[in-house]
Design an enzyme around this catalytic site. Structure first.
Site, short mmCIF file in Angstrom:
data_model
loop_
_atom_site.label_atom_id
_atom_site.label_comp_id
_atom_site.label_asym_id
_atom_site.label_seq_id
_atom_site.Cartn_x
_atom_site.Cartn_y
_atom_site.Cartn_z
CG HIS A 10 -0.33 0.19 2.53
ND1 HIS A 10 -0.14 1.44 3.09
CD2 HIS A 10 0.15 -0.70 3.43
CE1 HIS A 10 0.42 1.30 4.28
NE2 HIS A 10 0.62 0.01 4.52
CG ASP A 49 2.99 1.16 7.53
OD1 ASP A 49 2.64 0.30 6.70
OD2 ASP A 49 2.24 1.61 8.40
CD GLU A 102 -2.57 -1.27 5.86
OE1 GLU A 102 -2.56 -2.18 6.71
OE2 GLU A 102 -2.12 -0.12 6.09
CD GLU A 103 -1.21 2.93 7.46
OE1 GLU A 103 -1.86 2.62 8.48
OE2 GLU A 103 -0.04 2.56 7.28
CD GLU A 130 1.13 -3.35 6.26
OE1 GLU A 130 2.02 -2.73 6.85
OE2 GLU A 130 0.11 -2.79 5.82
CG HIS A 145 1.73 4.44 11.90
ND1 HIS A 145 0.49 3.94 12.26
CD2 HIS A 145 2.01 3.86 10.70
CE1 HIS A 145 0.05 3.12 11.32
NE2 HIS A 145 0.97 3.06 10.37
#
Length: 888
Positions: free
Chosen positions: A185, A197, A231-232, A258, A334
């Site tokens: 993603h 990510d 995806e998030e 991932e 993140h």
């Protein structure tokens, strides 16, 4: 004559004496095997006992060397020279280009236009370059709309509209009936560039696509490369593809890429369900294997608060697959620190080598064409320091486990049947010693938890977040010292008249028995992780049997001790790798697990359990040393010094060091809240900065820097308002019950939410159907709270049945891409038979919150001013939001 392993109760004739060898000797000897009593006893050979310093040194060196081997293996990203099939330099260029757009939340120009445009250009370039080859490449841009429910974060329902998928189909020019799927993603959470990510996975996939498309030998099957753009938003884009795209019906298996950390090695942490041939394919093809079935069973247990697209493909597509993720350095996952420069080129190379090799193997495999034939069964799989992967069917593992358990019980039964052990004497002694061991574990865990509680009460929680080994010194020293103390007391007080060599032998059997019991229990419950206790039984047992003669005639000689530790090396080094994985995952998670879970309890428990497990086969060393006074004194000194240093606040939890950041996560929303009564009139309205801390320390360390954020502005939950009356982006209020609200001017987004009740009709079956419309930013959250006695019977989301009632509330997560129409939805509610006069008026409270993650609406002057006041070690993720509540 009694066997040498018998535990003998002997009435002491005189004082117990130990005679040390002279200064020229390498070890202590124990006259008459450690006991000077009953002078008429038949003389026996002298047996060695361990010197205290030597025992401590041997065990310490053993543990440190194995720990160093684990870390050395983790730093060895690429084994051997790259073959040249995968170009990591070109993949890095893709990574840097993708992340140069900055954060890419769904609906933003950065995600829907810039990144999509870059990916399409690269894919079309590959299409042109390989047009003359044996493969054909088809590109499809999908903009799905859909809805589903998921039991993640307590459970909620998701609705998405016009999000983006880029699907690329690579197949022989004659076409392919069966397809492999590779998924990454390119979207990110707000305020993070998302290099690990998951931009690096998309960069790797671009280069894997380039390599496969340029192959001169055509593939037997096709491969779909899915670059998903949502995806998030809790796995929306993968759901849109697997449930709606026409190619999805031909997909037979998938690989999902991932991240739960930044860089390092990508680990296989989920496979299946069943379909052992996928694991076999990875084992056979991967150039740099890194896999663990333990990780799979831990992750799928729900202990880790995370999920991946693997779940969507598995549950909604009924497709088996392999889930890989980067797990190192989750402290900056993140956050703004997840940048391309933190990902080593070797990390990209190993991921590319592995994924290319596995995809190529599967695309050529005959099993892909009829995967259902090979579906049944699970696999036990684990790697040894990243060098090789061991894999075998679970049914073989079950047989192997029971064989090892049977061998253990036969070994113990033989001891129980030896001359001199009549009347169940050995069994009683073994049971008693097992009780002592279990008691020592319980008391040790309880004692360390008391220390953790004291640390928490002193306000020093999470001191280890930036100083991990400080926790080892504090909790590890306390755990080790307490266990040694309990066994020393047992040796001196309870076993006062027993030969020390015999006690050492007995407590080896205790450790063997306890590991064997865990082996049987895990095997009976069908857990593939049972291979761990199998290793921890098989190798020590074999070592013990091989060294039985040495131990019988010479006791704890230097030769015996060295060979004994060497026999433990393989299971222990693997077990220490698993310990590393546990701490590598759970230590960073404590920084984002909310204000309700006490991290000291979690980490102290993990350190104590690791200490207990690692010390299990060292227990008998405690009984083979003449004294443990200096060891306990040393551990007590380490514990005392560490406790004083922690109490004084020497170890600050966070760090803004750019080389190794350990940021404190804080969420800030500048929000305006509006509450309407049953007549549709504004009942109250306010605005402010709503602040959430996502770790246990709350605002303890923030207040000295920003005095306005203090306990006087802490919020209280209004139970009569959906989700307490605050704009929760996700249903995580159960994780973070402590939050703060500072009054601030109203927000004025350029595209405010337009929310209205379109119709309200009473159905013939007694329910009331309400239809609504909403138009607003790309991210909105809908909260439904039926009043007491009322209940939702059906709605327009998911499968039509309202699911996941969170304490009387329902949460619907909404997002859209570009050019999405007005969101229209409905629900039916059963009115209460007896309305509650003390509750809110009406039958249901409906609230909607909007979240502005990008563009000019995401910032206000007050928010900017507050952000600049946060210390460098904090990572405040901020945006503008609104909250509107209505009664019906």
């Amino acid at each position: 004559m009694e066997g040498d392993t018998t535990v003998r109760r002997i009435k002491p004739f005189g004082t117990q004496q130990y005679v040390a060898q002279d200064n020229n000797g390498a070890q202590d000897r124990c006259e008459n095997n450690g006991y000077n009593g009953e002078p008429k006893r038949k003389p026996e050979v002298n047996l060695y006992l361990l010197r205290e310093g030597l025992a401590a040194s041997l065990v310490s060196v053993f543990i440190l060397v194995l720990w160093a081997l684990v870390h050395l293996s983790l730093q060895q990203l690429v084994i051997g020279k790259p073959t040249g099939e995968f170009n990591a330099v070109r993949a890095r260029q893709h990574l840097e280009q993708i992340t140069s757009a900055g954060p890419r939340p769904v609906g933003s120009q950065e995600n829907e236009v810039l990144t999509v445009g870059y990916l399409l250009k690269q894919i079309k370039d590959i299409q042109v370059e390989t047009a003359a080859g044996p493969h054909q490449l088809t590109i499809d841009i999908q903009r799905p709309t859909g809805t589903f429910s998921i039991d993640f974060l307590g459970g909620f329902t998701s609705f998405y509209d016009h999000i983006t998928n880029i699907a690329v189909r690579l197949e022989p020019k004659g076409g392919a009936q069966h397809l492999m799927l590779a998924n990454c993603h390119f979207d990110t959470v707000a305020n993070s560039p998302g290099a690990s990510d998951d931009a690096v996975s998309c960069a790797v996939m671009l280069e894997v696509l380039h390599s496969l498309a340029n192959q001169s030998t055509p593939l037997n099957h096709g491969v779909i490369f899915l670059f998903n753009g949502a995806e998030e938003n809790i796995l929306q884009a993968s759901h849109g593809f697997i449930t709606q795209h026409p190619w999805a019906k031909q997909v037979r298996a998938f690989i999902n890429l991932e991240a739960a950390g930044v860089g390092g090695k990508e680990v296989v942490f989920q496979t299946g369900p069943e379909n052992p041939w996928l694991v076999q394919a990875y084992v056979h093809a991967a150039k740099h294997p890194f896999a663990s079935v333990v990780g799979q069973e831990v992750f799928q247990s729900g202990v880790i608060p995370s999920d991946t697209d693997f779940r969507i493909f598995r549950d909604f597509g009924n497709i088996p697959g392999i889930d890989l993720a980067f797990i190192e350095n989750g402290f900056i996952y993140h956050t703004k620190y997840d940048t391309a420069n933190r990902i080593l080129t070797d990390s990209i190379q190993r991921a590319g080598d592995n994924i290319l090799a596995v995809l190529k193997y599967l695309a050529m495999s005959e099993k892909l064409a009829d995967s259902s034939e090979y579906r049944h069964g699970n696999m036990v799989f684990f790697d040894l320091l990243g060098v090789i992967v061991v894999a075998y069917p679970a049914r073989v593992g079950t047989i192997l486990n029971y064989m090892v358990a049977t061998a253990t019980f036969l070994y113990l039964a033989k001891k129980a049947s030896m001359p001199g052990h009549g009347g169940g004497r050995y069994v009683r002694d073994l049971a008693c010693a097992t009780g002592v061991a279990l008691l020592s574990w319980f008391v040790t865990l309880l004692s360390v938890l008391i220390v953790a509680l004291l640390v928490t009460l002193l306000g020093r929680s999470m001191f280890w977040y930036n100083h991990f080994y400080a926790s080892v010194c504090l909790y590890g020293a306390a755990a080790t010292g307490k266990m040694i103390l309990i066994h020393t007391l047992a040796k001196n007080l309870y076993y006062g008249g027993v030969r020390l060599v015999e006690l050492g032998d007995l407590y080896f059997d205790v450790s063997l028995l306890l590991w064997c019991c865990s082996l049987v229990w895990l095997t009976q419950h069908g857990l593939c992780s049972a291979y761990v206790p199998m290793l921890m039984v098989a190798f020590p047992l074999a070592t013990r049997l091989l060294l039985a003669k040495e131990f019988k005639h010479r006791g704890a000689s230097a030769k015996y001790c060295v060979l004994y530790l060497l026999g433990l090396a393989l299971p222990y080094v693997h077990f220490m790798f698993l310990i590393w994985v546990v701490f590598e995952i759970f230590t960073p998670i404590m920084g984002r697990s909310g204000t309700e879970i006490p991290p000291e309890v979690v980490l102290a428990s993990l350190v104590t359990l690791a200490t207990i497990f690692l010390s299990s086969f060292f227990l008998h060393f405690i009984y083979l040393v003449r004294s443990t006074k200096r060891i306990m004194a040393g551990l007590g000194f380490v514990f005392t010094i560490m406790f004083l240093l922690v109490s004084c606040g020497l170890f600050f939890p966070y760090s803004g060091d750019l080389d190794s950041p350990r940021p404190k996560r804080v969420f800030l929303q500048h929000t305006t809240r509006t509450f309407h009564n049953l007549q549709g009139q504004v009942e109250s309205r306010d605005s402010g900065l709503w602040i959430n801390s996502f770790d246990y320390t709350g605002i303890q360390h923030i207040t000295p820097h920003i005095p306005e954020i203090n306990e006087t502005v802490r919020t209280r939950c209004r139970e009569d308002r959906p989700f307490c009356g605050y704009p929760w982006f996700l249903p995580v209020k159960f994780l973070s019950r402590k939050n703060w609200y500072i009054p601030a001017p109203e927000v004025s987004p350029s595209s405010p939410v337009e929310f209205s009740l379109l119709s309200k009709e009473e159905m013939s079956w007694g329910t009331i159907k309400m239809t609504f419309s909403a138009k607003g930013p790309s991210h909105m959250s809908l909260y439904l709270m039926p009043h007491r006695g009322a209940s939702l019977s059906t709605w327009s989301f998911g499968d039509g049945t309202p699911r996941f009632d969170l304490s009387g509330e329902y949460f619907v997560f909404y997002s859209h891409g570009l050019d999405a129409p007005t969101w229209t939805f409905w629900f039916e509610i059963q009115p209460p038979a007896d309305p509650d006069p003390s509750g809110p008026e009406g039958i249901i409270s409906v609230a909607i919150s909007s979240h502005y993650f990008f563009g000019k609406d995401r910032r206000t002057a007050q928010l900017e001013e507050m952000l600049h006041r946060f210390p460098t070690w904090a990572f405040p993720s901020s945006w503008v939001s609104t909250y509107d509540m209505y009664r019906y």
